[in-house]
Design a protein around this motif. Structure first.
Motif, PDB file in Angstrom:
ATOM      1  N   THR A   1     104.836  28.154   9.747  1.00  0.00           N
ATOM      2  CA  THR A   1     105.903  28.606  11.037  1.00  0.00           C
ATOM      3  C   THR A   1     105.465  27.950  12.378  1.00  0.00           C
ATOM      4  N   SER A   2     106.191  28.314  13.341  1.00  0.00           N
ATOM      5  CA  SER A   2     105.943  28.190  14.636  1.00  0.00           C
ATOM      6  C   SER A   2     106.618  26.893  15.240  1.00  0.00           C
TER       7      SER A   2
ATOM      8  N   THR B   1     108.265  33.382  13.781  1.00  0.00           N
ATOM      9  CA  THR B   1     107.918  34.702  13.056  1.00  0.00           C
ATOM     10  C   THR B   1     106.271  34.752  13.231  1.00  0.00           C
ATOM     11  N   THR B   2     105.548  33.873  14.041  1.00  0.00           N
ATOM     12  CA  THR B   2     104.207  34.037  14.004  1.00  0.00           C
ATOM     13  C   THR B   2     103.833  34.395  15.665  1.00  0.00           C
ATOM     14  N   CYS B   3     104.245  33.763  16.562  1.00  0.00           N
ATOM     15  CA  CYS B   3     103.947  33.937  18.039  1.00  0.00           C
ATOM     16  C   CYS B   3     104.278  35.281  18.390  1.00  0.00           C
TER      17      CYS B   3
ATOM     18  N   SER C   1     105.385  37.546  11.281  1.00  0.00           N
ATOM     19  CA  SER C   1     105.274  37.202   9.901  1.00  0.00           C
ATOM     20  C   SER C   1     104.628  37.903   9.040  1.00  0.00           C
TER      21      SER C   1
ATOM     22  N   ALA D   1     101.278  31.536   6.709  1.00  0.00           N
ATOM     23  CA  ALA D   1     102.635  31.590   7.172  1.00  0.00           C
ATOM     24  C   ALA D   1     102.510  30.142   7.681  1.00  0.00           C
TER      25      ALA D   1
END
Length: 485
Positions: A409-410, A478-480, A484, A407
């Protein structure tokens, strides 16, 4: 606001509070020796503190004492939808209680401007290799959160001092950095006069310090503390441990800000900076763009600090222009910072109780983990540590240790254009070499703002990422928060 030390700000039609004079009246020559954080804290004391307690409160900063609590009045509250909604539900409940007693419920509003960004409700159900993944994920998000989103929409018109960024627009920290923070506030007081003062904020998320990169004291707090600030109550504090971090050297070619921040996180954890306010300066800090600085500030919770400040300088001004702030606002930031001693050149005499030194040229390519962001993992040691090695592909089986989710992201990464363009270039090279995504890998791209998609499209790199299965699935966190996949 107080009246003592209130003066016209030269070159503007605004007023400001002469913190330098207030400090010098107590101890001559003390102001120039204050760290950046102390100057910001001192200004808000001169502006808001009970005049009877002002001298004793300022002495805590000047003499580096931690005997007394003093008030802090953050200028803004920034919330994601989970905790922000909870706080607004409390206010709605208070309105009901007041109405039941015959009072006017419309008088219940946040006193401090509150910005709520809906970014914690989306789960990546449709991966980046699926057609229309963004639209499909958004439809699921709306369906699952129908009641919540209905309430959040109501708050936009029901409450004063509430600004809502609806779902599908980005991550709260990146939006805060790119759009929301003015760096220097200009507000009208009760007498109709406009006053300039430093922007500060609290946010209901651990990565709120990301905007420290602009020189804005911005810290993560819990929902109850944020709610208290919303209602105009002071957040009581004592002088924090303010640590100077001198950055020397420059990053080597090919080294990304992610490499840098992982190495820096490992270093800072060994130096025990838990709870501290860090101030980065030196030739290394001067050479970093605000995007790179934001990557460092964003990782504040990973190395355990409370804030990670950078001085206001030419890089700050360039970033404000790049992100479309009004010319008048950009000019105000520069004028205010230079006149009040918050400009980088005015902090050469700042004295710190503790100073750490980190050489940026020592950073090599690295990964995090495999389980913790502070577990420094140089790419040269992947095989040695048993994370990478030879394997034989067997039909219908995944290799031991296979990556199953990838992913991009972040807010840590996607706020930095250098990182995102680098990802696009790697994708382009991978496509040229005929490399493909393994069928078991769930890939996705969830930028922190729509700006990322725009410049990737302009650079003709978004299509390269999409070919590898990294299509845009969301503009959200979507990650932390584990969303995700």
């Amino acid at each position: 606001m107080n009246t003592d030390y209130r003066k016209p700000l030269p070159g503007t039609d605004l007023e400001y509070f002469d913190t330098r004079q207030a400090v010098e009246d107590i101890q001559a020559g003390a102001y120039n020796k204050l760290p950046y954080t102390s100057k910001i804290l001192a200004e808000q004391l001169v502006r808001r503190c009970d005049p009877a307690a002002l001298t004793d409160s300022l002495k805590q900063l000047i003499e580096r004492k931690r005997d007394l609590d003093f008030p802090w009045y953050p200028a803004r509250v920034v919330c994601h939808d989970i905790l922000g909604q909870t706080a607004l539900v409390d206010l709605a409940g208070l309105r009901d209680a007041i109405a039941a007693k015959g009072g006017d419920p419309a008088k219940v509003n946040p006193v401090v401007p509150t910005q709520l960004i809906v970014d914690h409700s989306l789960a990546v159900e449709h991966a980046g290799f699926e057609e229309d993944a963004f639209e499909k994920n958004r439809a699921i998000e709306d369906r699952r959160n129908d009641d919540r989103f209905h309430f959040i929409d109501w708050t936009k018109t029901a409450f004063e001092n509430v600004d809502v960024i609806p779902p599908g627009n980005g991550i709260m920290h990146q939006i805060n950095l790119e759009k929301m923070s003015p760096v220097v506030q200009a507000r009208t007081d009760g007498e109709g006069k406009k006053v300039a003062f430093p922007d500060t904020c609290v946010g209901t998320d651990s990565h709120t310090p990301m905007v420290d990169a602009l020189g804005v004291i911005s810290v993560g707090v819990g929902g109850l503390e944020a709610e208290s600030v919303m209602l105009g109550r002071a957040s009581m504090m004592r002088l924090p441990d303010i640590v100077g971090v001198e950055l020397t050297g420059k990053l080597q070619p090919g080294i990304t800000s992610t490499d840098m921040v992982l190495a820096l996180t490992e270093f800072l954890r060994t130096e025990r900076v838990v709870g501290a306010y860090l101030e980065f300066y030196g030739e290394g800090a001067d050479s970093l763009t605000v995007g790179d600085r934001a990557t460092i500030s964003n990782m504040t919770p990973e190395y355990g600090a409370t804030a990670a400040m950078f001085y206001i300088d030419g890089q700050t001004i360039d970033y404000l222009k790049l992100t479309g702030r009004e010319d008048e606002q950009v000019a105000l930031v520069e004028t205010f910072a230079k006149h009040t001693g918050l400009w980088a050149d005015e902090l050469k005499e700042a004295e710190y109780e503790r100073v750490l030194t980190f050489d940026l040229s020592s950073v090599h390519r690295t990964l995090a983990g495999p389980s913790n962001p502070h577990a420094h993992l140089p790419t040269s040691e992947l095989a040695e540590r048993g994370i990478a090695g030879e394997w034989v592909e067997e039909e219908g089986k995944m290799p031991d240790g296979a990556v199953i989710i990838a992913a991009i992201t972040s807010c840590t990464n996607t706020s930095n254009p250098r990182n995102m363009v680098a990802a696009g270039l790697i994708a382009r090279n991978a496509n040229k070499l005929g490399l493909t995504r393994k069928p078991w890998v769930k890939s996705s791209l969830a930028p922190g703002s729509k700006t990322v998609k725009m410049y990737l499209e302009d650079a003709k790199l978004l299509s390269e990422l999409e070919n590898l299965g990294f299509g845009v699935v969301a503009f959200a966190c979507t990650t932390c928060n584990g969303m995700s996949g």
